[in-house]
Each structure stands twice: as C-alpha cells, then as structure tokens.
Design a protein around this motif. Structure first.
Motif, PDB file in Angstrom:
ATOM      1  N   SER A 120       0.828  -1.200   0.000  1.00  0.00           N
ATOM      2  CA  SER A 120       0.000   0.000   0.000  1.00  0.00           C
ATOM      3  C   SER A 120       0.864   1.252   0.000  1.00  0.00           C
ATOM      4  O   SER A 120       0.645   2.171  -0.799  1.00  0.00           O
ATOM      5  CB  SER A 120      -0.921  -0.021   1.224  1.00  0.00           C
ATOM      6  N   ALA A 121       1.846   1.306   0.886  1.00  0.00           N
ATOM      7  CA  ALA A 121       2.727   2.478   0.957  1.00  0.00           C
ATOM      8  C   ALA A 121       3.483   2.666  -0.350  1.00  0.00           C
ATOM      9  O   ALA A 121       3.571   3.790  -0.868  1.00  0.00           O
ATOM     10  CB  ALA A 121       3.704   2.334   2.121  1.00  0.00           C
ATOM     11  N   ALA A 122       4.009   1.589  -0.891  1.00  0.00           N
ATOM     12  CA  ALA A 122       4.787   1.673  -2.122  1.00  0.00           C
ATOM     13  C   ALA A 122       3.949   2.174  -3.293  1.00  0.00           C
ATOM     14  O   ALA A 122       4.344   3.093  -4.017  1.00  0.00           O
ATOM     15  CB  ALA A 122       5.387   0.305  -2.451  1.00  0.00           C
ATOM     16  N   LEU A 123       2.784   1.587  -3.467  1.00  0.00           N
ATOM     17  CA  LEU A 123       1.950   1.938  -4.614  1.00  0.00           C
ATOM     18  C   LEU A 123       1.336   3.331  -4.496  1.00  0.00           C
ATOM     19  O   LEU A 123       1.302   4.085  -5.476  1.00  0.00           O
ATOM     20  CB  LEU A 123       0.867   0.875  -4.814  1.00  0.00           C
ATOM     21  N   ILE A 124       0.868   3.691  -3.309  1.00  0.00           N
ATOM     22  CA  ILE A 124       0.259   5.010  -3.133  1.00  0.00           C
ATOM     23  C   ILE A 124       1.306   6.112  -3.268  1.00  0.00           C
ATOM     24  O   ILE A 124       1.085   7.115  -3.949  1.00  0.00           O
ATOM     25  CB  ILE A 124      -0.504   5.090  -1.797  1.00  0.00           C
ATOM     26  N   ALA A 125       2.462   5.940  -2.631  1.00  0.00           N
ATOM     27  CA  ALA A 125       3.514   6.956  -2.738  1.00  0.00           C
ATOM     28  C   ALA A 125       3.965   7.113  -4.187  1.00  0.00           C
ATOM     29  O   ALA A 125       4.153   8.239  -4.675  1.00  0.00           O
ATOM     30  CB  ALA A 125       4.695   6.606  -1.845  1.00  0.00           C
ATOM     31  N   ASP A 126       4.140   5.998  -4.897  1.00  0.00           N
ATOM     32  CA  ASP A 126       4.573   6.058  -6.291  1.00  0.00           C
ATOM     33  C   ASP A 126       3.501   6.686  -7.179  1.00  0.00           C
ATOM     34  O   ASP A 126       3.814   7.390  -8.138  1.00  0.00           O
ATOM     35  CB  ASP A 126       4.920   4.651  -6.771  1.00  0.00           C
ATOM     36  N   GLU A 127       2.244   6.462  -6.845  1.00  0.00           N
ATOM     37  CA  GLU A 127       1.148   7.040  -7.630  1.00  0.00           C
ATOM     38  C   GLU A 127       1.038   8.557  -7.442  1.00  0.00           C
ATOM     39  O   GLU A 127       0.766   9.283  -8.392  1.00  0.00           O
ATOM     40  CB  GLU A 127      -0.178   6.393  -7.233  1.00  0.00           C
ATOM     41  N   TYR A 128       1.241   9.036  -6.229  1.00  0.00           N
ATOM     42  CA  TYR A 128       0.986  10.443  -5.923  1.00  0.00           C
ATOM     43  C   TYR A 128       2.224  11.332  -5.918  1.00  0.00           C
ATOM     44  O   TYR A 128       2.090  12.557  -5.888  1.00  0.00           O
ATOM     45  CB  TYR A 128       0.272  10.561  -4.568  1.00  0.00           C
ATOM     46  N   ASP A 129       3.425  10.785  -5.969  1.00  0.00           N
ATOM     47  CA  ASP A 129       4.604  11.627  -5.794  1.00  0.00           C
ATOM     48  C   ASP A 129       4.795  12.655  -6.909  1.00  0.00           C
ATOM     49  O   ASP A 129       5.237  13.773  -6.647  1.00  0.00           O
ATOM     50  CB  ASP A 129       5.869  10.805  -5.569  1.00  0.00           C
ATOM     51  N   ASP A 130       4.426  12.318  -8.123  1.00  0.00           N
ATOM     52  CA  ASP A 130       4.576  13.291  -9.220  1.00  0.00           C
ATOM     53  C   ASP A 130       3.742  14.541  -8.961  1.00  0.00           C
ATOM     54  O   ASP A 130       4.259  15.668  -9.003  1.00  0.00           O
ATOM     55  CB  ASP A 130       4.151  12.677 -10.567  1.00  0.00           C
ATOM     56  N   ARG A 131       2.461  14.355  -8.676  1.00  0.00           N
ATOM     57  CA  ARG A 131       1.556  15.493  -8.458  1.00  0.00           C
ATOM     58  C   ARG A 131       1.897  16.277  -7.203  1.00  0.00           C
ATOM     59  O   ARG A 131       1.935  17.505  -7.209  1.00  0.00           O
ATOM     60  CB  ARG A 131       0.111  15.012  -8.376  1.00  0.00           C
ATOM     61  N   ILE A 132       2.119  15.567  -6.104  1.00  0.00           N
ATOM     62  CA  ILE A 132       2.344  16.245  -4.827  1.00  0.00           C
ATOM     63  C   ILE A 132       3.672  16.993  -4.831  1.00  0.00           C
ATOM     64  O   ILE A 132       3.759  18.123  -4.334  1.00  0.00           O
ATOM     65  CB  ILE A 132       2.258  15.241  -3.661  1.00  0.00           C
ATOM     66  N   SER A 133       4.719  16.415  -5.394  1.00  0.00           N
ATOM     67  CA  SER A 133       6.012  17.106  -5.413  1.00  0.00           C
ATOM     68  C   SER A 133       5.933  18.394  -6.236  1.00  0.00           C
ATOM     69  O   SER A 133       6.518  19.410  -5.863  1.00  0.00           O
ATOM     70  CB  SER A 133       7.126  16.192  -5.926  1.00  0.00           C
ATOM     71  N   VAL A 134       5.181  18.385  -7.325  1.00  0.00           N
ATOM     72  CA  VAL A 134       5.006  19.598  -8.126  1.00  0.00           C
ATOM     73  C   VAL A 134       4.216  20.640  -7.331  1.00  0.00           C
ATOM     74  O   VAL A 134       4.599  21.816  -7.269  1.00  0.00           O
ATOM     75  CB  VAL A 134       4.298  19.279  -9.471  1.00  0.00           C
ATOM     76  N   MET A 135       3.129  20.214  -6.699  1.00  0.00           N
ATOM     77  CA  MET A 135       2.305  21.157  -5.918  1.00  0.00           C
ATOM     78  C   MET A 135       3.084  21.768  -4.743  1.00  0.00           C
ATOM     79  O   MET A 135       2.865  22.923  -4.394  1.00  0.00           O
ATOM     80  CB  MET A 135       1.049  20.461  -5.373  1.00  0.00           C
ATOM     81  N   ALA A 136       4.006  20.996  -4.172  1.00  0.00           N
ATOM     82  CA  ALA A 136       4.762  21.454  -3.000  1.00  0.00           C
ATOM     83  C   ALA A 136       6.088  22.114  -3.384  1.00  0.00           C
ATOM     84  O   ALA A 136       6.825  22.575  -2.513  1.00  0.00           O
ATOM     85  CB  ALA A 136       5.030  20.284  -2.065  1.00  0.00           C
ATOM     86  N   GLY A 137       6.379  22.171  -4.684  1.00  0.00           N
ATOM     87  CA  GLY A 137       7.634  22.776  -5.113  1.00  0.00           C
ATOM     88  C   GLY A 137       8.847  21.983  -4.652  1.00  0.00           C
ATOM     89  O   GLY A 137       9.903  22.542  -4.394  1.00  0.00           O
ATOM     90  N   GLY A 138       8.680  20.677  -4.581  1.00  0.00           N
ATOM     91  CA  GLY A 138       9.770  19.822  -4.128  1.00  0.00           C
ATOM     92  C   GLY A 138      10.186  18.842  -5.216  1.00  0.00           C
ATOM     93  O   GLY A 138       9.984  19.098  -6.399  1.00  0.00           O
ATOM     94  N   LYS A 139      10.758  17.741  -4.786  1.00  0.00           N
ATOM     95  CA  LYS A 139      11.181  16.721  -5.746  1.00  0.00           C
ATOM     96  C   LYS A 139      10.768  15.344  -5.247  1.00  0.00           C
ATOM     97  O   LYS A 139      10.497  15.149  -4.073  1.00  0.00           O
ATOM     98  CB  LYS A 139      12.685  16.787  -5.968  1.00  0.00           C
ATOM     99  N   ARG A 140      10.719  14.418  -6.171  1.00  0.00           N
ATOM    100  CA  ARG A 140      10.419  13.040  -5.833  1.00  0.00           C
ATOM    101  C   ARG A 140      11.686  12.391  -5.242  1.00  0.00           C
ATOM    102  O   ARG A 140      12.794  12.897  -5.427  1.00  0.00           O
ATOM    103  CB  ARG A 140      10.005  12.254  -7.076  1.00  0.00           C
ATOM    104  N   ALA A 141      11.519  11.271  -4.570  1.00  0.00           N
ATOM    105  CA  ALA A 141      12.658  10.584  -3.955  1.00  0.00           C
ATOM    106  C   ALA A 141      13.707  10.220  -4.993  1.00  0.00           C
ATOM    107  O   ALA A 141      14.904  10.360  -4.748  1.00  0.00           O
ATOM    108  CB  ALA A 141      12.183   9.340  -3.225  1.00  0.00           C
TER     109      ALA A 141
END
Length: 144
Positions: A120-141
C-alpha cells in the motif's frame, strides 16, 4: 541487554524473514531500517519500541525538499487521508517532506499484514509523488 532492545532486535529478524520469504529485494541502512525501491520512490520499514510493545513503521517519501505548503495541497491531502483505508499522508516536523505512512503493532506481526501495508505504501507513494512534489515545489525521492 534491556528487554525493549531485545524485542526490537527480534522484530527486525522477523521482518527480515518475512521480506525474504516474499522474495522482495531490500537493503538495510545504517539505522537498521529496511529500504525497498518502488518506481520513483522507496519504502522504509523500521522496528521500534513503543511503550511496552513494539511497532513497525512504514514510510514512503512523496515529496522532498518542499518549498511551499498551500491550502489546496493540505486540503487535498486531508481529504485523501479520509478516503484511505490503510495509512495516511503526513508532513515531517521540519515542514520539508511529505510522506505516506502506516504503522503496525509488532508484537504479533502477521506476514500478510506486513505485505499489505508495505505494498500500500509503495503503490500510493509512487502514484501520488509526481503530483504532490510539483504542488509542494519539491522533488520526488528518485530525483534526490
């Protein structure tokens, strides 16, 4: 050796056994946490003492080195947390990273429960990291 430390060491051995039985590739970092890669992120599994018990924490970075936390972002994460069955999104204490996380009691850790929480953690984080990192002005792992 203190009982709590012995319990954590025993839990680490059990996690190691379960991960190997599942056939998942992982590394153990210098703190003794298990690290598994997943797409553009990774999952960190740690055994910890928690009062008289042990707990397994499961964290996956979604956005690192973030620059802004907007109302739209926080509201979106809170609404998503309401919908999630396992785990939640969280902001680290320094306000510089967003994680997807989950925790399990370690005293009677069941392998299927561990597998479900890690997947669950792996799939959800991988699914949302693109959108959330852009919205937060950050970067993906993976960008780090």
């Amino acid at each position: 050796m203190e009982r709590g430390i012995k319990d954590v060491i025993a839990l680490r051995k059990l996690i190691d056994k379960y991960l190997k039985e599942k056939g998942w590739s992982f590394k153990v970092n210098k703190e003794g946490a298990f690290v598994l890669s997943q797409g553009s992120t990774y999952v960190i599994i740690e055994a910890k003492k928690w009062g008289q018990n042990t707990v397994v924490t499961i964290n996956a970075p979604v956005a690192l080195d973030i620059k802004k936390i907007s109302l739209e972002l926080t509201r979106g994460l809170l609404v998503k947390n309401f919908d999630l069955i396992l785990g939640k999104f969280s902001l680290d204490r320094n306000g510089k990273a967003i994680y997807y996380e989950n925790a399990l009691l370690g005293n009677d850790l069941d392998p299927e429960e561990l597998y479900s929480a890690v997947e669950s953690a792996a799939l959800i984080a991988d699914e949302y990291d693109d959108r959330i990192s852009v919205m937060a002005g950050g970067k993906r792992a993976i960008d780090g």
